[in-house]
Design a protein around this motif. Sequence first.
Motif, short mmCIF file in Angstrom:
data_model
loop_
_atom_site.label_atom_id
_atom_site.label_comp_id
_atom_site.label_asym_id
_atom_site.label_seq_id
_atom_site.Cartn_x
_atom_site.Cartn_y
_atom_site.Cartn_z
N VAL B 252 0.87 -1.17 0.00
CA VAL B 252 0.00 0.00 0.00
C VAL B 252 0.91 1.22 0.00
N ALA B 253 0.74 2.10 -0.99
CA ALA B 253 1.58 3.31 -1.07
C ALA B 253 1.35 4.19 0.15
N LEU B 254 2.37 4.93 0.51
CA LEU B 254 2.31 5.78 1.70
C LEU B 254 1.04 6.64 1.72
N ASP B 255 0.73 7.26 0.58
CA ASP B 255 -0.44 8.15 0.50
C ASP B 255 -1.75 7.42 0.79
N ASP B 256 -1.77 6.12 0.49
CA ASP B 256 -3.02 5.37 0.63
C ASP B 256 -3.11 4.59 1.94
N GLN B 257 -2.07 4.68 2.76
CA GLN B 257 -2.07 3.87 3.99
C GLN B 257 -3.09 4.37 5.01
N ASP B 258 -3.64 3.41 5.74
CA ASP B 258 -4.55 3.74 6.84
C ASP B 258 -3.67 4.16 8.02
N ARG B 259 -3.63 5.47 8.26
CA ARG B 259 -2.68 6.00 9.23
C ARG B 259 -3.03 5.60 10.67
N SER B 260 -4.26 5.13 10.88
CA SER B 260 -4.59 4.68 12.24
C SER B 260 -3.85 3.39 12.57
N GLN B 261 -3.30 2.75 11.53
CA GLN B 261 -2.52 1.52 11.78
C GLN B 261 -1.05 1.80 12.08
N TRP B 262 -0.66 3.06 11.96
CA TRP B 262 0.73 3.37 12.29
C TRP B 262 0.92 3.20 13.80
N ASP B 263 2.09 2.72 14.17
CA ASP B 263 2.39 2.46 15.57
C ASP B 263 2.78 3.77 16.27
N MET B 264 1.80 4.35 16.99
CA MET B 264 2.01 5.68 17.55
C MET B 264 3.10 5.71 18.62
N SER B 265 3.24 4.61 19.38
CA SER B 265 4.26 4.66 20.44
C SER B 265 5.66 4.63 19.81
N GLN B 266 5.76 3.92 18.68
CA GLN B 266 7.05 3.91 18.00
C GLN B 266 7.35 5.29 17.37
N ILE B 267 6.31 5.92 16.85
CA ILE B 267 6.49 7.27 16.29
C ILE B 267 6.90 8.25 17.39
N ALA B 268 6.29 8.09 18.57
CA ALA B 268 6.64 8.97 19.68
C ALA B 268 8.11 8.80 20.06
N GLU B 269 8.55 7.55 20.12
CA GLU B 269 9.96 7.32 20.48
C GLU B 269 10.89 7.87 19.40
N ALA B 270 10.51 7.62 18.13
CA ALA B 270 11.33 8.10 17.02
C ALA B 270 11.43 9.63 17.05
N THR B 271 10.31 10.28 17.37
CA THR B 271 10.29 11.75 17.43
C THR B 271 11.22 12.25 18.54
N ALA B 272 11.14 11.59 19.70
CA ALA B 272 12.01 11.97 20.82
C ALA B 272 13.49 11.80 20.44
N LEU B 273 13.78 10.71 19.75
CA LEU B 273 15.17 10.46 19.36
C LEU B 273 15.64 11.48 18.33
N LEU B 274 14.74 11.85 17.41
CA LEU B 274 15.11 12.84 16.40
C LEU B 274 15.42 14.17 17.08
N GLN B 275 14.60 14.55 18.05
CA GLN B 275 14.85 15.81 18.77
C GLN B 275 16.19 15.75 19.49
N LYS B 276 16.49 14.57 20.05
CA LYS B 276 17.76 14.43 20.75
C LYS B 276 18.93 14.56 19.76
N ALA B 277 18.78 13.93 18.60
CA ALA B 277 19.83 13.99 17.59
C ALA B 277 20.00 15.42 17.09
N GLN B 278 18.88 16.13 16.92
CA GLN B 278 18.95 17.51 16.45
C GLN B 278 19.61 18.41 17.49
N ARG B 279 19.39 18.07 18.76
CA ARG B 279 20.01 18.85 19.83
C ARG B 279 21.54 18.69 19.80
N ILE B 280 21.97 17.50 19.42
CA ILE B 280 23.42 17.27 19.30
C ILE B 280 23.96 18.09 18.12
#
Lengths: 123, 411
Positions: B252-280
């Motif tokens: 299923v192409a990204l545009d057509d994906q059912d976003r409610s199936q995205w793993d929100m806790s993983q996205i939250a962790e990824a976001t926190a890590l990205l912020q940490k990396a950007q802080r570095i």
Amino acid sequence: MIYAITIYGEAGLFESLPKERQDEVMAGHGALQEALRKRGEFVSIKLMPPTSAVMLEPAPAADQPPLIVDGPYAETKESFLGFYAAEFDNLDDALAHAKMISSPVARLEVRPVAWAGGTISSE
Amino acid sequence: MSDWLTATFTQQRPQALAALTRYFRDIDVAEDAFAEACLKALKVWPQAGAPRDPLAWLLTTARNAGLDTLRKSQRHHAILARHSAEFQTMTEATPDPDELRDDVLRLLFICCHPELERRDQIAIALRIVAGLSVAEIARGFLIKPKAMEQRITRAKKKIGSGSVAFETPSPQERGARLGEVSLMVYLMFNEGWSASGGETQIKLTVCEEAIRLARLLANLFPAMGEQVALLSLLLFQHSRRDARMDANGRLVALDDQDRSQWDMSQIAEATALLQKAQRINHRGVYIIQAAIAAVHARARTAEDTDWSMIAAHYAALYALQPSPVVRLNQIAAQAKIEGPAYALAALEPLADELAQYRWFHAMRGGLLQDTGNHPAAITAFETALSLGPTAPERIAVEEKIALSKKESPDL
């Protein structure tokens, strides 16, 4: 008295377990949350893995800001994974509830909380 | 009980094997010693309780087991004599954290032997460091266990004869190893991610192992923005695993994906890590890719996607990594803002370089389709099909051809 049930264990161990074992652990948490919800207010916090943490070390001198360190450095021993806090009748009551989430991946500490304040909503 | 213990062994394996490999200067001896320590733990821990520091316990036990084996074996007398100084320092039960991180890095770097094909590097890292069985790796690579066994045996021989220094690396050497090892982990994830077809579940194991290794690196090198960003990037990608394949195993192409199936806790962790990396405050290829993934993750619907931000990130990525594939992705983002005609013109200069790249033709077909040029779209899609797509990709392209044929029935 408000007690905190604090969970220590090895970060990542839970994720390495087979699905059935993970479900067993989660069933314990589900039961505890259900029991606490019936009694009133409670909080439950799961810490994200230590890799996402940043540390503030004390300021090296009085006129300097605290040091922000990108650690913590890899810990081979168990770490702080999360906690519950709720009003319990007494220590026995708190221990009885802590038992619901006891598992080989977790070491639990039950300790009274002397101060609590603020509210947080997860939504 | 044994599931809990197995999980502990899995968790400790990279660090333990890495330290043992330095002790014994021999991966086979290290693997055998670790296996023996695990067997002993299976007997002792259920009675005595698991130790507070399982790594220290396993290391001490494995060290003794390994030394016993070495003493009994003629072949290894040489190792014992050569590294006697090393064995003297092994009395310390808890490894020094700085030494341990160099050990883990070294073990992964040994797997990245330059004479090995990239896929063999990945296979051997999965075998030695992650501890997957040959059968599991074979399933992940969709080849027969027998063939995988032979590849791993050959690869092991090659790395055994390698000459990776066991001394503490210089900062430059450490940096170079970290770069090479991170790239291998990144490609390991892609291996699991891109080739997964009908056997999605099996291939996801490879993705999960890549994430585990990325997490280990980020843990060992918390001040390295690029390693933190790599973990963030992989988590962002992996958060979409359930949505990218439908019930029939179709992509299923990204545009057509059912976003409610995205793993929100993983996205939250990824976001926190990205912020940490950007802080570095580090500029690198993984942090830019993670930032792109974050823009997608933030968009509640495909229409909400900030394509100008994505195009800008790709421009930054192109400055660091001027490859035609990066440019292709930049054009794909621009197409969303400027329209298909603009993008088709922008693609022209890449036509020669990407002539053999099926995604180029698939994307070009899509753009032609959007402009209403169905005959040309069908030709482009057919070219994509001739360049060895995976089964789910083939289905997706065939559906697009069918759509173009429906739009212009006289073809």
